[in-house]
Design a protein around this motif. Structure first.
Motif, PDB file in Angstrom:
ATOM      1  N   SER A  67      30.120 115.186 126.773  1.00 43.79           N
ATOM      2  CA  SER A  67      30.164 113.949 126.508  1.00 43.79           C
ATOM      3  C   SER A  67      30.944 113.430 125.272  1.00 43.79           C
ATOM      4  O   SER A  67      30.283 112.865 124.484  1.00 43.79           O
ATOM      5  CB  SER A  67      28.742 113.200 126.560  1.00 43.79           C
ATOM      6  N   ALA A  68      31.810 114.451 124.835  1.00 43.07           N
ATOM      7  CA  ALA A  68      32.307 114.295 123.543  1.00 43.07           C
ATOM      8  C   ALA A  68      32.966 113.250 123.417  1.00 43.07           C
ATOM      9  O   ALA A  68      32.901 112.538 122.038  1.00 43.07           O
ATOM     10  CB  ALA A  68      33.480 115.540 123.423  1.00 43.07           C
ATOM     11  N   GLU A  69      33.934 112.646 124.472  1.00 40.00           N
ATOM     12  CA  GLU A  69      34.481 111.526 123.987  1.00 40.00           C
ATOM     13  C   GLU A  69      33.801 110.037 123.673  1.00 40.00           C
ATOM     14  O   GLU A  69      33.979 109.163 123.133  1.00 40.00           O
ATOM     15  CB  GLU A  69      35.535 111.183 125.128  1.00 40.00           C
ATOM     16  N   GLN A  70      32.467 110.232 124.440  1.00 40.95           N
ATOM     17  CA  GLN A  70      31.457 109.045 124.332  1.00 40.95           C
ATOM     18  C   GLN A  70      31.285 108.913 122.681  1.00 40.95           C
ATOM     19  O   GLN A  70      30.823 107.848 122.289  1.00 40.95           O
ATOM     20  CB  GLN A  70      30.287 109.403 124.998  1.00 40.95           C
ATOM     21  N   ALA A  71      31.031 110.020 122.057  1.00 44.17           N
ATOM     22  CA  ALA A  71      30.596 109.932 120.607  1.00 44.17           C
ATOM     23  C   ALA A  71      31.676 109.590 119.848  1.00 44.17           C
ATOM     24  O   ALA A  71      31.410 109.207 118.588  1.00 44.17           O
ATOM     25  CB  ALA A  71      29.921 111.234 120.242  1.00 44.17           C
ATOM     26  N   HIS A  98      31.975 116.172 118.569  1.00 40.79           N
ATOM     27  CA  HIS A  98      31.045 115.029 118.586  1.00 40.79           C
ATOM     28  C   HIS A  98      29.770 115.551 118.074  1.00 40.79           C
ATOM     29  O   HIS A  98      29.476 116.953 118.220  1.00 40.79           O
ATOM     30  CB  HIS A  98      30.676 114.568 120.183  1.00 40.79           C
ATOM     31  N   ARG A  99      28.732 114.714 117.537  1.00 39.54           N
ATOM     32  CA  ARG A  99      27.565 115.293 117.138  1.00 39.54           C
ATOM     33  C   ARG A  99      26.423 114.993 118.427  1.00 39.54           C
ATOM     34  O   ARG A  99      26.412 113.779 118.827  1.00 39.54           O
ATOM     35  CB  ARG A  99      26.948 114.405 116.106  1.00 39.54           C
ATOM     36  N   ARG A 100      26.000 116.061 118.995  1.00 44.03           N
ATOM     37  CA  ARG A 100      24.737 115.993 119.869  1.00 44.03           C
ATOM     38  C   ARG A 100      23.686 115.294 119.382  1.00 44.03           C
ATOM     39  O   ARG A 100      23.239 115.179 118.205  1.00 44.03           O
ATOM     40  CB  ARG A 100      24.616 117.268 120.413  1.00 44.03           C
ATOM     41  N   PRO A 101      22.752 115.103 120.428  1.00 48.70           N
ATOM     42  CA  PRO A 101      21.482 114.265 120.034  1.00 48.70           C
ATOM     43  C   PRO A 101      20.666 115.046 119.207  1.00 48.70           C
ATOM     44  O   PRO A 101      20.007 114.307 118.463  1.00 48.70           O
ATOM     45  CB  PRO A 101      20.848 113.652 121.258  1.00 48.70           C
ATOM     46  N   ARG A 109      31.867 121.074 120.006  1.00 54.80           N
ATOM     47  CA  ARG A 109      33.515 120.974 119.932  1.00 54.80           C
ATOM     48  C   ARG A 109      33.884 121.281 121.387  1.00 54.80           C
ATOM     49  O   ARG A 109      33.527 122.304 122.038  1.00 54.80           O
ATOM     50  CB  ARG A 109      34.030 121.914 119.053  1.00 54.80           C
ATOM     51  N   TRP A 110      34.415 120.358 122.174  1.00 54.88           N
ATOM     52  CA  TRP A 110      35.262 120.537 123.477  1.00 54.88           C
ATOM     53  C   TRP A 110      36.720 121.111 123.151  1.00 54.88           C
ATOM     54  O   TRP A 110      37.211 120.326 122.318  1.00 54.88           O
ATOM     55  CB  TRP A 110      35.340 119.247 124.255  1.00 54.88           C
ATOM     56  N   GLU A 111      37.112 122.207 123.707  1.00 49.37           N
ATOM     57  CA  GLU A 111      38.630 122.441 123.539  1.00 49.37           C
ATOM     58  C   GLU A 111      39.256 122.501 125.047  1.00 49.37           C
ATOM     59  O   GLU A 111      38.564 123.027 126.061  1.00 49.37           O
ATOM     60  CB  GLU A 111      38.854 123.708 122.882  1.00 49.37           C
ATOM     61  N   SER A 112      40.690 122.151 125.138  1.00 50.55           N
ATOM     62  CA  SER A 112      41.378 122.093 126.456  1.00 50.55           C
ATOM     63  C   SER A 112      41.056 123.482 127.200  1.00 50.55           C
ATOM     64  O   SER A 112      40.844 123.600 128.144  1.00 50.55           O
ATOM     65  CB  SER A 112      42.496 121.760 126.301  1.00 50.55           C
ATOM     66  N   ARG A 113      41.749 124.438 126.507  1.00 52.51           N
ATOM     67  CA  ARG A 113      41.847 125.901 127.071  1.00 52.51           C
ATOM     68  C   ARG A 113      40.411 126.353 127.343  1.00 52.51           C
ATOM     69  O   ARG A 113      40.219 126.969 128.310  1.00 52.51           O
ATOM     70  CB  ARG A 113      42.703 126.741 125.968  1.00 52.51           C
TER      71      ARG A 113
END
Length: 290
Positions: free
Chosen positions: A18-22, A38-41, A47-51
């Motif tokens: 849910s990186a985009e939501q943040a 994104h900052r988790r709860p 960090r989300w990375e495509s590869r």
């Protein structure tokens, strides 16, 4: 050897945490999103990375060891690319050609191209499966169209390149080709395949570097894409040097073509071997990764 606009990548980012939501920082290369933070709860920065998302679908434990995991798709991708690279390197060695003859040397190249194609197909499957709401590597997803994702482009173009090499190496086995036929059916597909590999390798490089250039020597993916990009450049030089004159049938520079093919194949082999430890590395990089 061997690749999203915001909307397309956002879906994958949600799958990865849910990186985009943040609404965190994002990395872009042209229209493509290559990472989202994104900052988790719990307060930790994720960090989300495509590869990384594509290479570690599902988030479950890694199956098998680094060097032996025949039930893992990533293991087969590495092994198939490695075998194909070795065959291309072997076929470019003059002493091997002298020992087995030009016909068997052509068979060696053709066999190598088939290994490349199977590995390219599995790599494309990785990118195709990464688009699923719930990634399932056991379910076949092939005919997908994701033009807003950089990994889709990289793997699709790479697969196309392997098919061009199939055509080129297959036609090279035909006897008594005229100079014009050799130019059209051997050199042209080889040149198109080399261009595809160069484009795919560049996209994969951008995906890892999150830009046109980057210095990430602690990241395995950086070394893999660097090796593949170097190999693709060498294959491009080989294609230029291997131009077949449609009037005489003579190669532009046979020696340079052979050396460049060998160098490119060695680079691809190195990149393929590095895919093995990448498959079993920790999913979440520690510290800054760019």
């Amino acid at each position: 050897m061997s690749g999203s606009g915001s909307a397309g990548q956002a879906g994958s980012a949600e799958q990865a945490g849910s990186a985009e939501q943040a609404g965190g920082p994002q990395g872009h290369v042209g229209p493509f999103v290559t990472f989202v933070e994104h900052r988790r709860p719990d307060g930790h920065l994720a960090r989300w990375e495509s590869r990384r998302h594509r290479k570690h679908l599902g988030g479950g434990p890694v199956t098998g060891s680094t060097w032996w995991a025949p039930k893992a798709r990533g293991w087969w991708i590495a092994v198939l690319f490695a075998v194909g690279s070795l065959l291309f390197a072997l076929g470019a060695v003059p002493s091997y050609v002298d020992a087995v003859g030009t016909s068997w040397d052509g068979v060696t190249f053709f066999a190598g191209s088939l290994f490349f194609t199977y590995a390219g197909f599995l790599t494309y499957r990785e990118a195709a499966d990464a688009t699923a709401p719930e990634p399932d590597v056991a379910h076949l997803r092939f005919f997908v169209f994701e033009p807003r994702r950089i990994d889709w482009w990289a793997t699709a173009v790479q697969l196309a390149g392997t098919l061009f090499f199939n055509v080129s190496c297959g036609n090279a086995l035909r006897e008594n080709l005229t100079a014009q036929a050799a130019n059209q059916h051997v050199w042209r597909p080889d040149a198109f395949g080399s261009i595809c590999f160069l484009v795919a390798s560049a996209l994969a490089w951008f995906e890892v570097c999150h830009g046109w250039v980057g210095w990430r020597p602690r990241v395995l993916a950086w070394w893999i894409t660097l090796a593949n990009l170097t190999g693709s450049i060498a294959f491009g030089v080989s294609a230029v040097a291997g131009y077949i004159n449609p009037s005489t049938g003579q190669l532009n520079n046979a020696d340079r073509s052979g050396v460049s093919t060998f160098v490119g194949a060695v680079c691809f082999f190195v990149g393929a071997l590095l895919l093995l430890p990448e498959r079993t590395e920790e999913r979440q990089p520690k510290g800054p990764s760019s």
